[in-house]
Design an enzyme around this catalytic site. Structure first.
Site, PDB file in Angstrom:
ATOM      1  CG  HIS A  82      -2.101  -0.971   0.986  1.00  0.00           C
ATOM      2  ND1 HIS A  82      -3.406  -0.650   1.275  1.00  0.00           N
ATOM      3  CD2 HIS A  82      -2.132  -2.247   0.513  1.00  0.00           C
ATOM      4  CE1 HIS A  82      -4.196  -1.679   0.986  1.00  0.00           C
ATOM      5  NE2 HIS A  82      -3.431  -2.671   0.534  1.00  0.00           N
ATOM      6  CG  HIS A 131      -5.075 -11.610  -2.457  1.00  0.00           C
ATOM      7  ND1 HIS A 131      -6.279 -11.290  -3.036  1.00  0.00           N
ATOM      8  CD2 HIS A 131      -4.577 -10.430  -1.993  1.00  0.00           C
ATOM      9  CE1 HIS A 131      -6.500  -9.992  -2.933  1.00  0.00           C
ATOM     10  NE2 HIS A 131      -5.472  -9.445  -2.309  1.00  0.00           N
TER      11      HIS A 131
END
EC number: 1.11.1.21
Length: 726
Positions: free
Chosen positions: A86, A249
């Site tokens: 992020h 993920h």
């Protein structure tokens, strides 16, 4: 009258006049805001860092769970991967802003985004490492290193890692994150049906897309379209996109143990006793199994702290049913699947595989699905693709490879690093420089053209991701040689003249001495300025250091440079779409884009003012139409631009329907004197810009004007000379 204690709120200048042009971004992150002082050199300090010791400390920290914020599955690695991702993932190619280069995820707006909930905890967990290594290790480097080490610790063979990201100590207000008035809204950026530039994220407060689906609609195919749009806008292709999502993920989980109504405010809005931590959750314990981050309760893999292909296997082999998370958000559960997923805190509890709508996009989009199947069948290829995409994600705003530092810099060079050929010849000396100046000045290219071409080449640089600039002379190659603002027809003739000068000079040399086109373009501008200064009565030398090389066409990332072609450039008085000007919205005006570009060029307010004034009197304006050329002696380096702009004997009137073009008339004779654009008039209209313009218009500051112009010119010409800073 008895005085009353004040209880009313102070109103700032921007509260009263929100549409006033704000120059703050040209003043942010000056040396005075750095507590280490102006003599501090991080790039020097970080070279003394024991990187391996930091890595070992990070590995130990990741497996030491803290009671105040317990680690999922006993490992903070997935949290640090999210922090790194992020930090880097808000990068967008249109203006190069966002990204990980300066550690600005620690500050608003990004630390307060709903997509970054609880990353404040990740940063606090890293504080003992930062505290230990102090000035030798920036937050910006530590944040990316933490995620990279986490990947390595959980089984990924990483490509490499570079140090060299310098911290800022205040919020970066230069990025335009959007006009939405509330988080998780995309109404403004999609107002005309397409995602506006420069945005990559589809909603305010996200780094990419809404994981629940477009505007919360659980539509995997629609999500795939948004993912492709967002990842393309941040410079990733389809294969890199699938690799990043599937690789990222493989680890960790989403958190949504209870209702969002129990979630406290963001860090900047939280009570002072929380010491800068936000998102306090009052549901049960508010941490561990009771954590709220995104509102989803999803664990993708049965081995969430080990890299592998299980995410892809589950995604492609299971059928998926829509369900609601404990917070009522749309998520997907594997149909008829056993409870095989471990709980992060309860060893006696198991869960079914679950996915987000954004995950299913990789299954239902035909292109993404094909790539995902290939990766599933070729695990080694998947791991390599993920490692390479991760390196690109976390390094693409660092600039060329010459900016990289540390023992783990990979040998490979990538097109997004703007690679250059290695120089294999001797550089020109002072005698050669003077000889070449004469050749250039006698070549038939006039002063305006010489300055315009040099500025056009160098000013492509942007410090946001350290791309562009004069080194490489990419202005002579596709697609920059076709940019409208670069005068393509004129440019090709000028480049041919430079090529002839280069050929003649290089062939005359008996040793291995050569000159590049890149150096000649800059030298031509310098020679023109010296000539213009001499006409004004100043015999002054413009600094020039040779050493630029010429890029090859296959070293140009053409898609990237097509994307960043400017539609506005106030320095050259170019504005492609005057019909879009709305004076009630300052962000639509060319003067707004001038300030925006000045920040990318690292210019201060005085530097912006003086460079524009000099370029104007030298006639270095788009199409050479004399808009803004407020002088009767074009090609002479005088302060006439400021003198005539501030002359009250001249009255300015609008001459086009868009309020972009203006003409100045003599108040007495009513005769026209000059033509200008909004960009020119702003230096007299805006009080702060006018204050600086008045200095350069003064009778006793003509020499200062010339001197300051040359200093600023040299600064821009060498912004990308990282070889001089190593």
């Amino acid at each position: 009258m008895k005085s009353k204690e004040r209880k009313s709120r102070k109103r700032w200048i921007t509260d009263w006049w929100p549409n006033r042009l704000n120059l703050k971004i040209l003043r942010q992150n000056c040396s005075d805001s750095n507590p280490y002082g102006s003599d501090y050199d991080y790039l020097k300090e970080v070279k003394t860092l024991d990187v391996d010791a930091v890595i070992e400390d990070l590995k130990k920290l990741m497996k030491t769970s803290q009671d105040w914020w317990p680690a999922d599955f006993g490992h903070y690695g997935p949290l640090f991967i999210r922090l790194s991702w992020h930090s880097a993932g808000s990068y967008r190619i249109h203006d190069g802003r966002g990204g990980a280069k300066n550690g600005s995820i620690r500050f608003p707006a990004r630390i307060n985004w709903p997509d970054n909930i609880n990353l404040d905890k990740a940063i606090r967990l890293l504080w003992p490492i930062k505290k230990k290594y102090g000035k030798k290790l920036s937050w910006a480097d530590l944040i990316i290193l933490a995620g990279t080490v986490a990947l390595q610790d959980m089984g990924v063979k990483i490509l490499g890692f570079s140090l060299g990201r310098e911290d800022v100590f205040e919020a970066d207000e230069s990025p335009d994150w959007g006009a939405e008035q509330e988080m998780l809204s995309g109404k403004e950026r999609f107002k005309e049906g397409e995602l506006e530039k420069p945005f990559a994220a589809t909603e305010m407060g996200l780094i990419y897309v809404n994981p629940e689906g477009p505007m919360g609609n659980p539509d995997p195919s629609g999500s795939a379209k948004e993912i492709r749009l967002a990842f393309t806008r941040m410079g990733m292709n389809d294969e890199e996109t699938v690799a990043l999502i599937a690789g990222g993920h493989s680890f960790g989980k989403c958190h949504g143990a209870g209702p969002s109504k129990d979630l406290g405010p963001d860090p900047s809005s939280s009570p002072i006793e929380q010491m800068g931590l936000g998102w306090k959750y009052t549901y049960k314990t508010g941490k561990a199994s009771d954590t709220y981050t995104s509102g989803f309760e999803v664990i993708w893999s049965s081995k969430p702290t080990k890299f592998g292909i299980q995410y892809l296997k589950f995604l492609l082999e299971f059928e998926w049913e829509l369900e609601k998370s404990p917070d009522g958000k749309n998520q997907w559960v594997a149909k008829n699947a056993p409870e095989m997923i471990p709980d992060p805190f309860d060893p006696n509890k198991k869960h079914k595989p679950r996915m987000l709508t954004a995950d299913l996009a990789l299954k239902f989009d035909p292109i993404y699905s094909k790539i995902a199947k290939k990766f599933l069948e070729n695990p080694e290829e998947f791991e390599k693709a993920f490692a390479w995409a991760w390196f690109k994600l976390t390094h693409r705003d660092m600039g060329p490879k010459s900016c990289y530092i540390g023992p783990y810099v990979p040998r490979e060079e990538f097109i997004w690093q703007d690679p250059l050929p290695k120089r294999d010849y001797e550089l020109i000396d002072e005698e050669d420089i003077e000889y070449l100046k004469k050749q250039i000045l006698n070549s038939g290219i006039n002063i305006s053209q010489l300055v315009y071409t040099a500025w056009s080449s160098a000013s492509t640089y942007r410090d946001s991701d350290r791309r562009g600039g004069a080194n490489g002379a990419r202005i002579r190659l596709r697609p920059m040689n076709l940019w409208e603002v670069n005068h393509p027809d004129d440019l090709i003739k000028i480049i041919k003249v430079y090529e002839k000068i280069q050929k003649n000079f290089n062939e005359e040399q008996k040793n291995n001495k050569k000159v590049s086109i890149a150096d000649l373009i800059v030298l031509g501008g310098c020679a023109a300025i010296e000539s213009a200064a001499k006409k004004a009565g100043f015999d002054i030398r413009v600094p020039f250091i040779p050493g630029r090389v010429d890029a090859l066409q296959d070293q140009v990332e053409e898609e990237f440079y097509r994307e960043i072609e400017p539609f506005a450039d106030g320095f050259r008085n170019y504005f492609k779409d005057p019909y879009k000007i709305d004076e009630s919205d300052i962000s639509t005006t060319p003067e707004y884009f001038l300030i925006d570009k000045a920040q990318l060029l690292k210019l201060t307010v005085p530097e912006l003012v003086v460079i524009v004034g000099g370029l104007r009197v030298l006639g270095a304006v788009y199409s050479y139409k004399n808009y803004g050329v407020l002088t009767h002696t074009v090609g002479t380096l005088t302060n006439d631009f400021f003198v005539n702009l501030l002359d009250m004997n001249i009255e300015w009137k609008q001459i086009d329907e868009h309020r972009y073009l203006f003409e100045g008339f003599n108040r007495k004779t009513k005769e026209p004197e000059f033509k200008a654009t909004r960009v020119d008039l702003i230096f007299a209209h805006h009080d702060e810009l006018r204050a600086v313009a008045e200095v350069y218009a003064s009778d006793d500051e003509k020499e200062k004007f010339v001197s300051d112009f040359i200093k600023t010119w040299d600064k821009v010409m060498t912004l990308d000379r990282f070889d001089l800073k190593v």
